[in-house]
Scaffold this motif. Structure first.
Motif, PDB file in Angstrom:
ATOM      1  N   GLU A 139      40.020  45.722  38.961  1.00  0.00           N
ATOM      2  CA  GLU A 139      40.815  44.552  38.580  1.00  0.00           C
ATOM      3  C   GLU A 139      40.492  44.109  37.156  1.00  0.00           C
ATOM      4  O   GLU A 139      41.392  43.763  36.386  1.00  0.00           O
ATOM      5  CB  GLU A 139      40.561  43.389  39.556  1.00  0.00           C
ATOM      6  CG  GLU A 139      41.153  43.590  40.934  1.00  0.00           C
ATOM      7  CD  GLU A 139      40.394  44.591  41.796  1.00  0.00           C
ATOM      8  OE1 GLU A 139      40.943  45.007  42.815  1.00  0.00           O
ATOM      9  OE2 GLU A 139      39.249  44.964  41.445  1.00  0.00           O
TER      10      GLU A 139
ATOM     11  N   LEU B  18      34.562  44.270  41.324  1.00  0.00           N
ATOM     12  CA  LEU B  18      35.925  44.048  40.821  1.00  0.00           C
ATOM     13  C   LEU B  18      36.250  44.904  39.598  1.00  0.00           C
ATOM     14  O   LEU B  18      37.112  44.554  38.793  1.00  0.00           O
ATOM     15  CB  LEU B  18      36.118  42.557  40.495  1.00  0.00           C
ATOM     16  CG  LEU B  18      35.875  41.592  41.652  1.00  0.00           C
ATOM     17  CD1 LEU B  18      36.018  40.155  41.195  1.00  0.00           C
ATOM     18  CD2 LEU B  18      36.792  41.901  42.822  1.00  0.00           C
TER      19      LEU B  18
ATOM     20  N   SER C 180      43.205  41.292  46.703  1.00  0.00           N
ATOM     21  CA  SER C 180      42.273  42.377  46.400  1.00  0.00           C
ATOM     22  C   SER C 180      40.892  41.833  46.031  1.00  0.00           C
ATOM     23  O   SER C 180      39.867  42.353  46.480  1.00  0.00           O
ATOM     24  CB  SER C 180      42.834  43.226  45.254  1.00  0.00           C
ATOM     25  OG  SER C 180      41.939  44.244  44.907  1.00  0.00           O
ATOM     26  N   ILE C 181      40.859  40.773  45.231  1.00  0.00           N
ATOM     27  CA  ILE C 181      39.585  40.158  44.847  1.00  0.00           C
ATOM     28  C   ILE C 181      38.842  39.666  46.081  1.00  0.00           C
ATOM     29  O   ILE C 181      37.647  39.929  46.255  1.00  0.00           O
ATOM     30  CB  ILE C 181      39.808  39.016  43.837  1.00  0.00           C
ATOM     31  CG1 ILE C 181      40.238  39.591  42.483  1.00  0.00           C
ATOM     32  CG2 ILE C 181      38.559  38.149  43.694  1.00  0.00           C
ATOM     33  CD1 ILE C 181      40.696  38.549  41.477  1.00  0.00           C
TER      34      ILE C 181
ATOM     35  N   ARG D  78      44.169  44.402  35.583  1.00  0.00           N
ATOM     36  CA  ARG D  78      45.054  43.266  35.833  1.00  0.00           C
ATOM     37  C   ARG D  78      44.458  41.906  35.520  1.00  0.00           C
ATOM     38  O   ARG D  78      45.184  40.954  35.290  1.00  0.00           O
ATOM     39  CB  ARG D  78      45.499  43.288  37.295  1.00  0.00           C
ATOM     40  CG  ARG D  78      46.218  44.597  37.647  1.00  0.00           C
ATOM     41  CD  ARG D  78      46.531  44.657  39.101  1.00  0.00           C
ATOM     42  NE  ARG D  78      45.310  45.030  39.808  1.00  0.00           N
ATOM     43  CZ  ARG D  78      45.247  45.273  41.095  1.00  0.00           C
ATOM     44  NH1 ARG D  78      46.306  45.130  41.837  1.00  0.00           N
ATOM     45  NH2 ARG D  78      44.113  45.614  41.654  1.00  0.00           N
ATOM     46  N   VAL D  79      43.134  41.784  35.546  1.00  0.00           N
ATOM     47  CA  VAL D  79      42.495  40.482  35.353  1.00  0.00           C
ATOM     48  C   VAL D  79      42.025  40.348  33.910  1.00  0.00           C
ATOM     49  O   VAL D  79      41.245  41.166  33.424  1.00  0.00           O
ATOM     50  CB  VAL D  79      41.318  40.279  36.334  1.00  0.00           C
ATOM     51  CG1 VAL D  79      40.570  38.994  36.042  1.00  0.00           C
ATOM     52  CG2 VAL D  79      41.844  40.270  37.773  1.00  0.00           C
TER      53      VAL D  79
ATOM     54  N   VAL E 199      46.682  40.552  43.606  1.00  0.00           N
ATOM     55  CA  VAL E 199      45.409  40.589  42.872  1.00  0.00           C
ATOM     56  C   VAL E 199      44.400  39.673  43.571  1.00  0.00           C
ATOM     57  O   VAL E 199      43.257  40.057  43.811  1.00  0.00           O
ATOM     58  CB  VAL E 199      45.592  40.202  41.392  1.00  0.00           C
ATOM     59  CG1 VAL E 199      44.251  40.192  40.667  1.00  0.00           C
ATOM     60  CG2 VAL E 199      46.560  41.163  40.712  1.00  0.00           C
TER      61      VAL E 199
END
Length: 154
Positions: free
Chosen positions: A105, A102, A44-45, A109-110, A41
């Motif tokens: 995400e 983002l 990816s960010i 996931r975030v 993650v």
């Protein structure tokens, strides 16, 4: 706890961006970190913010360890993005640019994202990353956390 914080703090640049170093940083000669397969993650960010905003300075901090989540989680982040793309934009629009980059995400996931979005001039005058406040809900200091975590595993 300190060693956990040190493991999760991974700034892209280690020194403040000054006017003398800005031209080098803005010419895309920034040091790049190798992707860490144990932190998908965070990786990816970093990649998406770099692509979308071509930051002169980028810090991505995984603050999940400060919350009631399992060890190794990637759910709570703080980002500092310094970009010329923010010139002339109000803070709300800067945050929208980060959120748009983002989108995937944030929708999956975030759980939490704290954003500092600065222009290079603002960064030159105040090269600091704000500290996160103590978690008020579900923090490690919440006496019901053990029960919540156990219930989440069942």
């Amino acid at each position: 706890m300190l060693s956990s914080a040190l493991r999760t703090a991974r700034p892209l640049l280690l020194r403040p961006l000054t006017s003398s170093s800005r031209s080098l940083a803005l010419s895309h000669h920034r040091p790049q970190m190798a992707p860490d397969p144990t932190r998908p993650v965070e990786t990816s960010i970093r990649a998406k913010l770099t692509e979308a905003l071509q930051p002169a300075h980028l810090e991505v901090l995984n603050e999940s360890h400060m919350h009631a989540v399992p060890p190794g989680s990637e759910s709570h982040f703080r980002v500092l993005v310094v970009s010329e793309r923010f010139e002339g934009l109000p803070l709300l629009q800067r945050h929208r640019l980060v959120n748009e980059a983002l989108r995937d995400e944030l929708s999956s996931r975030v759980h939490a994202l704290a954003i500092q979005a600065k222009t290079p001039q603002q960064w030159d005058s105040n090269p600091a990353l704000a500290k996160s406040p103590a978690c008020m809900g579900g923090s490690k200091h919440d006496e019901t956390v053990a029960d919540k975590l156990k219930a989440g595993r069942d």
